[in-house]
Write a protein that holds these residues in place. Structure first.
Motif, PDB file in Angstrom:
ATOM      1  N   CYS A  58       0.392  -1.117  -0.188  1.00 42.42           N
ATOM      2  CA  CYS A  58      -0.306  -0.173  -0.111  1.00 42.42           C
ATOM      3  C   CYS A  58       1.117   1.682   0.058  1.00 42.42           C
ATOM      4  O   CYS A  58       2.301   1.112   1.171  1.00 42.42           O
ATOM      5  CB  CYS A  58      -0.963   0.369   1.403  1.00 42.42           C
ATOM      6  SG  CYS A  58      -1.982  -1.680   1.701  1.00 42.42           S
ATOM      7  N   GLY A  59       0.400   2.633  -0.641  1.00 41.29           N
ATOM      8  CA  GLY A  59       1.018   3.296  -0.952  1.00 41.29           C
ATOM      9  C   GLY A  59       2.641   3.462  -0.832  1.00 41.29           C
ATOM     10  O   GLY A  59       2.643   2.942  -1.697  1.00 41.29           O
ATOM     11  N   THR A  60       3.344   4.481  -0.296  1.00 40.86           N
ATOM     12  CA  THR A  60       5.023   4.149  -0.869  1.00 40.86           C
ATOM     13  C   THR A  60       5.309   2.840  -0.809  1.00 40.86           C
ATOM     14  O   THR A  60       6.394   2.711  -1.924  1.00 40.86           O
ATOM     15  CB  THR A  60       5.440   5.337   0.562  1.00 40.86           C
ATOM     16  OG1 THR A  60       5.310   6.942   0.433  1.00 40.86           O
ATOM     17  CG2 THR A  60       6.714   5.488   0.700  1.00 40.86           C
ATOM     18  N   SER A  61       4.723   2.409   0.006  1.00 38.09           N
ATOM     19  CA  SER A  61       5.753   0.507  -0.252  1.00 38.09           C
ATOM     20  C   SER A  61       5.362   0.371  -1.767  1.00 38.09           C
ATOM     21  O   SER A  61       5.461  -0.247  -2.490  1.00 38.09           O
ATOM     22  CB  SER A  61       4.847  -0.056   1.160  1.00 38.09           C
ATOM     23  OG  SER A  61       5.978   0.735   2.114  1.00 38.09           O
ATOM     24  N   ILE A 104       5.537  -5.436   0.889  1.00 41.93           N
ATOM     25  CA  ILE A 104       6.434  -4.894   1.168  1.00 41.93           C
ATOM     26  C   ILE A 104       6.066  -3.945   1.924  1.00 41.93           C
ATOM     27  O   ILE A 104       3.925  -3.520   1.765  1.00 41.93           O
ATOM     28  CB  ILE A 104       6.606  -3.990  -0.310  1.00 41.93           C
ATOM     29  CG1 ILE A 104       7.087  -4.576  -1.289  1.00 41.93           C
ATOM     30  CG2 ILE A 104       8.049  -2.833   0.061  1.00 41.93           C
ATOM     31  CD1 ILE A 104       7.562  -4.222  -2.352  1.00 41.93           C
ATOM     32  N   SER A 105       6.084  -3.764   3.502  1.00 40.20           N
ATOM     33  CA  SER A 105       5.488  -3.029   4.159  1.00 40.20           C
ATOM     34  C   SER A 105       6.217  -2.378   5.341  1.00 40.20           C
ATOM     35  O   SER A 105       7.285  -3.217   6.194  1.00 40.20           O
ATOM     36  CB  SER A 105       4.479  -3.538   5.280  1.00 40.20           C
ATOM     37  OG  SER A 105       4.003  -3.056   5.820  1.00 40.20           O
ATOM     38  N   GLN A 106       6.635  -1.098   5.604  1.00 41.78           N
ATOM     39  CA  GLN A 106       7.681  -0.509   6.709  1.00 41.78           C
ATOM     40  C   GLN A 106       7.706  -1.185   7.391  1.00 41.78           C
ATOM     41  O   GLN A 106       7.916  -1.607   8.515  1.00 41.78           O
ATOM     42  CB  GLN A 106       7.214   0.853   6.613  1.00 41.78           C
ATOM     43  CG  GLN A 106       8.106   1.399   6.836  1.00 41.78           C
ATOM     44  CD  GLN A 106       8.235   1.644   8.968  1.00 41.78           C
ATOM     45  OE1 GLN A 106       9.139   1.420   9.330  1.00 41.78           O
ATOM     46  NE2 GLN A 106       6.734   2.041   8.697  1.00 41.78           N
ATOM     47  N   SER A 107       6.610  -1.039   7.648  1.00 38.91           N
ATOM     48  CA  SER A 107       5.648  -0.628   9.998  1.00 38.91           C
ATOM     49  C   SER A 107       5.569  -2.783   9.816  1.00 38.91           C
ATOM     50  O   SER A 107       6.191  -2.978  10.856  1.00 38.91           O
ATOM     51  CB  SER A 107       4.451   0.015   9.336  1.00 38.91           C
ATOM     52  OG  SER A 107       3.228  -0.734   9.199  1.00 38.91           O
ATOM     53  N   GLY A 108       5.283  -3.315   8.061  1.00 36.80           N
ATOM     54  CA  GLY A 108       4.669  -4.362   9.284  1.00 36.80           C
ATOM     55  C   GLY A 108       3.570  -5.122   9.528  1.00 36.80           C
ATOM     56  O   GLY A 108       3.044  -6.277  10.132  1.00 36.80           O
ATOM     57  N   THR A 110       0.635  -3.267   8.253  1.00 35.03           N
ATOM     58  CA  THR A 110      -0.741  -2.924   7.404  1.00 35.03           C
ATOM     59  C   THR A 110      -2.053  -4.125   6.993  1.00 35.03           C
ATOM     60  O   THR A 110      -1.622  -4.494   6.693  1.00 35.03           O
ATOM     61  CB  THR A 110      -0.436  -2.240   6.193  1.00 35.03           C
ATOM     62  OG1 THR A 110       1.069  -1.354   6.956  1.00 35.03           O
ATOM     63  CG2 THR A 110      -1.016  -1.770   5.570  1.00 35.03           C
ATOM     64  N   VAL A 156       5.144  10.669   9.714  1.00 34.85           N
ATOM     65  CA  VAL A 156       4.500   9.574   9.074  1.00 34.85           C
ATOM     66  C   VAL A 156       4.953   9.768   7.405  1.00 34.85           C
ATOM     67  O   VAL A 156       4.508   8.314   6.803  1.00 34.85           O
ATOM     68  CB  VAL A 156       3.300  10.470   9.206  1.00 34.85           C
ATOM     69  CG1 VAL A 156       1.764   9.700   8.729  1.00 34.85           C
ATOM     70  CG2 VAL A 156       2.493   9.635  10.647  1.00 34.85           C
ATOM     71  N   ALA A 157       5.264  10.612   6.605  1.00 31.09           N
ATOM     72  CA  ALA A 157       5.588  10.957   5.322  1.00 31.09           C
ATOM     73  C   ALA A 157       6.638   9.895   5.112  1.00 31.09           C
ATOM     74  O   ALA A 157       7.921   9.946   6.039  1.00 31.09           O
ATOM     75  CB  ALA A 157       6.035  12.193   5.326  1.00 31.09           C
ATOM     76  N   SER A 158       6.898   8.740   4.271  1.00 34.43           N
ATOM     77  CA  SER A 158       7.510   7.654   4.845  1.00 34.43           C
ATOM     78  C   SER A 158       9.202   7.904   3.549  1.00 34.43           C
ATOM     79  O   SER A 158       8.826   8.493   3.090  1.00 34.43           O
ATOM     80  CB  SER A 158       6.839   6.750   3.786  1.00 34.43           C
ATOM     81  OG  SER A 158       8.425   5.300   3.998  1.00 34.43           O
ATOM     82  N   LEU A 242       2.638  11.799  -4.079  1.00 37.01           N
ATOM     83  CA  LEU A 242       1.613  11.893  -2.842  1.00 37.01           C
ATOM     84  C   LEU A 242       2.460  12.176  -1.754  1.00 37.01           C
ATOM     85  O   LEU A 242       1.410  13.115  -0.251  1.00 37.01           O
ATOM     86  CB  LEU A 242       2.327  10.068  -2.781  1.00 37.01           C
ATOM     87  CG  LEU A 242       1.579   9.205  -1.269  1.00 37.01           C
ATOM     88  CD1 LEU A 242       0.633   9.568  -1.104  1.00 37.01           C
ATOM     89  CD2 LEU A 242       2.098   8.181  -0.544  1.00 37.01           C
ATOM     90  N   GLU A 246       0.122  14.585   1.008  1.00 33.80           N
ATOM     91  CA  GLU A 246      -0.229  14.103   2.365  1.00 33.80           C
ATOM     92  C   GLU A 246       0.238  15.049   3.828  1.00 33.80           C
ATOM     93  O   GLU A 246       0.025  15.520   4.495  1.00 33.80           O
ATOM     94  CB  GLU A 246       0.637  12.486   3.149  1.00 33.80           C
ATOM     95  CG  GLU A 246       2.558  12.761   2.383  1.00 33.80           C
ATOM     96  CD  GLU A 246       2.412  10.977   3.261  1.00 33.80           C
ATOM     97  OE1 GLU A 246       1.382  10.310   3.364  1.00 33.80           O
ATOM     98  OE2 GLU A 246       4.213  10.686   2.195  1.00 33.80           O
ATOM     99  N   VAL A 363      -1.173   1.563   9.120  1.00 28.34           N
ATOM    100  CA  VAL A 363      -2.744   2.012   9.106  1.00 28.34           C
ATOM    101  C   VAL A 363      -3.249   0.208   9.013  1.00 28.34           C
ATOM    102  O   VAL A 363      -2.656  -0.952   8.774  1.00 28.34           O
ATOM    103  CB  VAL A 363      -3.163   2.167   7.823  1.00 28.34           C
ATOM    104  CG1 VAL A 363      -4.711   1.946   8.077  1.00 28.34           C
ATOM    105  CG2 VAL A 363      -2.580   3.285   7.822  1.00 28.34           C
TER     106      VAL A 363
HETATM  107  C1  F6R Z   1       2.958   7.721   2.659  1.00 28.01           C
HETATM  108  C2  F6R Z   1       3.009   6.711   3.574  1.00 28.01           C
HETATM  109  C3  F6R Z   1       2.342   5.132   3.419  1.00 28.01           C
HETATM  110  C4  F6R Z   1       2.147   3.838   3.687  1.00 28.01           C
HETATM  111  C5  F6R Z   1       1.113   3.564   3.702  1.00 28.01           C
HETATM  112  C6  F6R Z   1       1.769   1.458   3.732  1.00 28.01           C
HETATM  113  O1  F6R Z   1       4.428   8.165   3.618  1.00 28.01           O
HETATM  114  O2  F6R Z   1       3.585   6.321   4.904  1.00 28.01           O
HETATM  115  O3  F6R Z   1       1.480   5.509   2.173  1.00 28.01           O
HETATM  116  O4  F6R Z   1       3.671   4.140   2.770  1.00 28.01           O
HETATM  117  O5  F6R Z   1       0.797   2.830   5.068  1.00 28.01           O
HETATM  118  O6  F6R Z   1       2.460   1.688   5.184  1.00 28.01           O
HETATM  119  P1  F6R Z   1       3.786   0.018   5.222  1.00 28.01           P
HETATM  120  O7  F6R Z   1       5.100   0.480   4.306  1.00 28.01           O
HETATM  121  O8  F6R Z   1       3.842   0.958   7.101  1.00 28.01           O
HETATM  122  O9  F6R Z   1       2.710  -0.879   4.909  1.00 28.01           O
END
Ligand code: F6R
Length: 366
Positions: A58-61, A104-108, A110, A156-158, A242, A246, A363
């Protein structure tokens, strides 16, 4: 805790050279001519047999996934599909046993990405996770994976998550290409060498900060902004837009540059800033003609160019230089000025850069 920076976002933008280095360090073994990634080595057959790769995010990922699509298809010559996790999970997706799915997920954490990967698992796919947070739900749910070593991302902005995701996915592409015999030894080494130089080139790109701030000053009151790129830099255009949306709440859209004439060109007038990624290796002539089209409609052009560029410099209202690099790795550099541009605009508008309204860092609900 912000290490002397006014905001986490700026700190994290500046951490990128180190974050990228931390992500490839220990994995690139140039002297042995290998890339070490345990999560791939342990399941190499899955990668060798895959008829396609499906990326979920999702999103930046998701934008990092799009960059990876271009990189992996080029290197490995297997089809790569990039899916919004939220769409994938609700449409009875076609997934086969031999598919390799990359989540792919920064937070792991989502929720949509998690649900989509579970669905893929139920269909028998092998799921590989690319996460930043160690021990996160997605990293635990995946069959295997590779962490980005960006360190905690608080804004919050990745930012650094994005460039480190691209770094890991580049390593992955190179590793599979090597294992499949799709890349020559000399090309493989050339790629590793280019990647090794990326952190110092990011450092150099960051030196334009003050110049970017002055450009932000000129456009901070715009109500719309277009971002255009082609090839590897098309997803960077999406990501640039994006970032602006944001944190500054300015409406922005990213497009593949050639799509402009199929609609968005109607928006262009003297009020419209258009950010164009026009680095030298990537379809340069085509981008130059896109820039001419914008100029003849009086749009304001902010171009991201390769150091030493002449042609675009003459056409654009502003140029921001990035160091020369091979095309497939240019997103790691062209992203930097776009992050800085949105950061400065948001600061000038008095917005809450690190915690924009209505947004959460992870999220966990759909
Ligand atoms: C944008 C942003 C979001 C996340 C998205 C996915 O700057 O931070 O679009 O990239 O919510 O989040 P993760 O990568 O944690 O799954």
């Amino acid at each position: 805790e912000k290490g002397g920076y006014p905001h986490f976002m700026l700190k994290e933008i500046y951490e990128q050279p180190q974050a990228i280095r931390d992500t490839f360090r220990g994995r690139m073994r140039e002297h042995k001519g290998i890339i070490k990634m345990a999560g791939v080595d342990d399941h190499i057959d899955k990668f060798l047999n895959a008829k396609r790769l499906v990326i979920l995010a999702c999103g930046t990922s998701w934008h990092a996934g799009l960059v990876a699509e271009y990189i992996i298809e080029e290197l490995v010559r297997v089809p790569v599909e990039v899916e919004y996790a939220s769409e994938f999970r609700y449409r009875n997706p076609v997934i086969e046993k031999d598919d390799v799915v990359i989540a792919i997920s920064q937070s792991g954490e989502t929720a949509d990405t998690m649900a989509a990967m579970k669905l893929a698992k139920e269909h028998g796919a092998f799921v590989f996770g690319v996460c930043n947070v160690v021990g996160s739900s997605i990293s635990r749910e995946a069959h295997a994976g590779a962490y980005t070593h960006a360190g905690p991302e608080i804004g919050v902005a990745s930012t650094k998550a994005f460039t480190t995701q691209i770094t890991v996915l580049t390593l992955l592409g190179l590793k599979i290409a090597k294992a499949k015999g799709k890349i020559s030894t000399s090309d493989f080494h050339m790629h590793l060498e280019e990647l090794r130089l990326i952190p110092e080139k990011v450092e150099e790109a960051l030196k334009n900060n003050e110049h970017v701030r002055k450009i932000a000053e000129v456009y901070k009151d715009a109500s719309n902004c277009l971002y255009l790129g082609r090839g590897f830099n098309f997803p960077v255009a999406l990501e640039g837009a994006l970032k602006l949306k944001e944190i500054s709440y300015i409406h922005a859209e990213g497009y593949p540059a050639a799509e402009m004439k199929h609609g968005p060109i109607a928006l262009i007038d003297e009020q419209m800033p258009v950010v164009v990624i026009a680095t030298r290796r990537g379809h340069y002539d085509k981008i130059v003609s896109n820039i001419q089209e914008i100029k003849s409609r009086k749009g304001k052009i902010i171009a991201i160019v390769t150091k030493g560029d002449v042609t675009v410099k003459e056409l654009a209202d502003h140029v921001i230089e990035v160091p020369e690099v091979m095309d497939s790795m240019s997103p790691l550099l062209t992203t930097i000025p776009l992050q800085l541009l949105s950061y400065h605009i948001a600061v000038m508008l008095g917005k809450n850069v690190d915690q924009p309204r209505n947004l959460a860092k992870s999220v966990t609900v759909e």
